[in-house]
Design a protein around this motif. Structure first.
Motif, PDB file in Angstrom:
ATOM      1  N   ILE A 139      -7.281  10.895  80.034  1.00 18.44           N
ATOM      2  CA  ILE A 139      -6.659  11.226  78.750  1.00 18.44           C
ATOM      3  C   ILE A 139      -5.149  11.367  78.915  1.00 18.44           C
ATOM      4  O   ILE A 139      -4.667  12.101  79.785  1.00 18.44           O
ATOM      5  CB  ILE A 139      -7.253  12.519  78.177  1.00 18.44           C
TER       6      ILE A 139
ATOM      7  N   ASP B  17       0.257  10.501  71.323  1.00 14.91           N
ATOM      8  CA  ASP B  17      -0.539   9.469  70.648  1.00 14.91           C
ATOM      9  C   ASP B  17      -0.855   8.293  71.561  1.00 14.91           C
ATOM     10  O   ASP B  17      -1.362   7.274  71.104  1.00 14.91           O
ATOM     11  CB  ASP B  17       0.176   8.991  69.385  1.00 14.91           C
TER      12      ASP B  17
ATOM     13  N   ASP C 218      -4.605   7.553  71.537  1.00 16.90           N
ATOM     14  CA  ASP C 218      -4.983   6.894  70.285  1.00 16.90           C
ATOM     15  C   ASP C 218      -4.637   5.409  70.342  1.00 16.90           C
ATOM     16  O   ASP C 218      -5.435   4.547  69.951  1.00 16.90           O
ATOM     17  CB  ASP C 218      -4.248   7.530  69.096  1.00 16.90           C
TER      18      ASP C 218
ATOM     19  N   LEU D 199      -7.440  20.926  76.667  1.00 15.50           N
ATOM     20  CA  LEU D 199      -7.918  21.223  75.316  1.00 15.50           C
ATOM     21  C   LEU D 199      -9.107  22.181  75.360  1.00 15.50           C
ATOM     22  O   LEU D 199      -9.992  22.032  76.201  1.00 15.50           O
ATOM     23  CB  LEU D 199      -8.343  19.933  74.609  1.00 15.50           C
TER      24      LEU D 199
ATOM     25  N   ARG E  50     -11.194  21.959  70.016  1.00 17.36           N
ATOM     26  CA  ARG E  50     -10.172  20.928  69.822  1.00 17.36           C
ATOM     27  C   ARG E  50     -10.584  19.613  70.475  1.00 17.36           C
ATOM     28  O   ARG E  50     -10.301  18.530  69.962  1.00 17.36           O
ATOM     29  CB  ARG E  50      -8.830  21.391  70.392  1.00 17.36           C
ATOM     30  N   LEU E  51     -11.277  19.725  71.610  1.00 20.93           N
ATOM     31  CA  LEU E  51     -11.743  18.519  72.291  1.00 20.93           C
ATOM     32  C   LEU E  51     -12.782  17.794  71.441  1.00 20.93           C
ATOM     33  O   LEU E  51     -12.776  16.561  71.355  1.00 20.93           O
ATOM     34  CB  LEU E  51     -12.332  18.895  73.649  1.00 20.93           C
TER      35      LEU E  51
ATOM     36  N   LYS F 240     -12.973  17.837  68.189  1.00 16.86           N
ATOM     37  CA  LYS F 240     -12.254  17.201  67.079  1.00 16.86           C
ATOM     38  C   LYS F 240     -11.550  15.936  67.563  1.00 16.86           C
ATOM     39  O   LYS F 240     -11.497  14.921  66.845  1.00 16.86           O
ATOM     40  CB  LYS F 240     -11.254  18.181  66.471  1.00 16.86           C
ATOM     41  N   LYS F 241     -10.980  15.996  68.759  1.00  8.57           N
ATOM     42  CA  LYS F 241     -10.319  14.819  69.328  1.00  8.57           C
ATOM     43  C   LYS F 241     -11.313  13.684  69.515  1.00  8.57           C
ATOM     44  O   LYS F 241     -11.023  12.517  69.226  1.00  8.57           O
ATOM     45  CB  LYS F 241      -9.671  15.172  70.664  1.00  8.57           C
ATOM     46  N   HIS F 242     -12.497  14.030  70.012  1.00  8.32           N
ATOM     47  CA  HIS F 242     -13.528  13.015  70.232  1.00  8.32           C
ATOM     48  C   HIS F 242     -13.903  12.349  68.910  1.00  8.32           C
ATOM     49  O   HIS F 242     -14.033  11.119  68.843  1.00  8.32           O
ATOM     50  CB  HIS F 242     -14.759  13.654  70.880  1.00  8.32           C
TER      51      HIS F 242
ATOM     52  N   GLN G  79     -11.992  12.104  66.284  1.00 12.60           N
ATOM     53  CA  GLN G  79     -10.826  11.323  65.875  1.00 12.60           C
ATOM     54  C   GLN G  79     -10.791   9.988  66.606  1.00 12.60           C
ATOM     55  O   GLN G  79     -10.525   8.943  65.988  1.00 12.60           O
ATOM     56  CB  GLN G  79      -9.544  12.111  66.168  1.00 12.60           C
ATOM     57  N   TRP G  80     -11.072  10.007  67.906  1.00  9.27           N
ATOM     58  CA  TRP G  80     -11.050   8.766  68.691  1.00  9.27           C
ATOM     59  C   TRP G  80     -12.121   7.789  68.212  1.00  9.27           C
ATOM     60  O   TRP G  80     -11.892   6.586  68.165  1.00  9.27           O
ATOM     61  CB  TRP G  80     -11.223   9.083  70.170  1.00  9.27           C
TER      62      TRP G  80
END
Length: 244
Positions: free
Chosen positions: A86, A90, A93, A119, A123-124, A126-128, A130-131
């Motif tokens: 990671i 951005d 992303d 993270l 939050r992790l 949510k990131k997952h 989002q990805w």
């Protein structure tokens, strides 16, 4: 005018009428502002695409009718699984978006010793999410009818130890092998890209112990967001759809 290509995770069949889910409806009704009578192309990730006519077009409801099925696919014959440590900001992303455009099959975000991203669990998660949404949007944009799987982030060592018959590769500027010296992969490819600070000596040893082969693409050290896209392009050119 290009017919919009939209992901709809639902069972689809000829002649059926149904309301699009919130994400697809929002894109059609609020972003594209399409009207009844216009056509869209839907795909559900199971292969092929469905030409549909819009029956009702509103900001909160979009109802369509399935007119025909097209078996069209633009997937690479080479299954590629990217293990990407990671990256900050951005950059992750960007890597996911462009990797999907280049035909990657799976991506696993990784935590390594020098990974600069920390993270909390919420939050992790949510990131997952989002990805995965980024991967869906990229598939819509580039015309793919399959969705790249974004796996849950895990530790590098866990990913290295996963059982697979795929050819395992790690990018290294001083490696002895190049992609052109590799035999054609018979069971796909897994390749590993490190963080901005690179891998530790212990991680490099572990990758070798788990069957990963160092490869080079040239004498220069690439940034983490450049490395994945360069390797993907080279693999597709040598063994995948760009070489056909």
């Amino acid at each position: 005018m290009r017919v919009p290509h939209i992901y709809e995770p639902a069972h689809l069949e000829l002649g059926m009428e149904f309301d699009l889910g919130d994400d697809a409806a929002g894109h059609i009704g609020r972003v594209l502002r399409m009207q009844s009578g216009e056509q869209i192309s839907l795909f559900n990730g199971e292969g092929g695409e469905y030409l549909c006519e819009i029956l009702i077009a509103g900001k909160k409801q979009v109802r369509v009718k399935v007119l025909e099925f097209n078996e069209f696919e633009c997937e690479s014959p080479l299954a590629i699984h990217l293990g990407q440590v990671i990256s900050r900001g951005d950059k992750m992303d960007f890597t996911i978006q462009k990797s999907v455009e280049l035909g990657v099959s799976e991506i696993t975000p990784l935590f390594s010793e020098r990974c600069g991203v920390k993270l909390a669990a919420d939050r992790l998660a949510k990131k997952h999410q989002q990805w995965q949404k980024i991967a869906i949007a990229a598939a819509e944009q580039c015309g793919r009818n399959r969705i790249t799987t974004i796996h849950e982030p895990i530790a590098l060592e866990q990913w290295l130890q996963q059982s697979t018959n795929a050819t395992k590769l790690t990018l290294h500027p001083r490696a002895e092998h190049s992609i052109k010296t590799l035999a054609a992969p018979s069971s796909g490819v897994r390749f590993l890209v490190g963080p901005e600070g690179g891998f530790s000596d212990e991680e490099i040893v572990s990758s070798h112990n788990n069957g990963f082969i160092d490869i080079r693409l040239g004498p220069r050290v690439l940034r983490t967001e450049t490395a994945a896209l360069t390797v993907l392009s080279a693999l597709q050119l040598e063994f995948g759809d760009l070489g056909n």
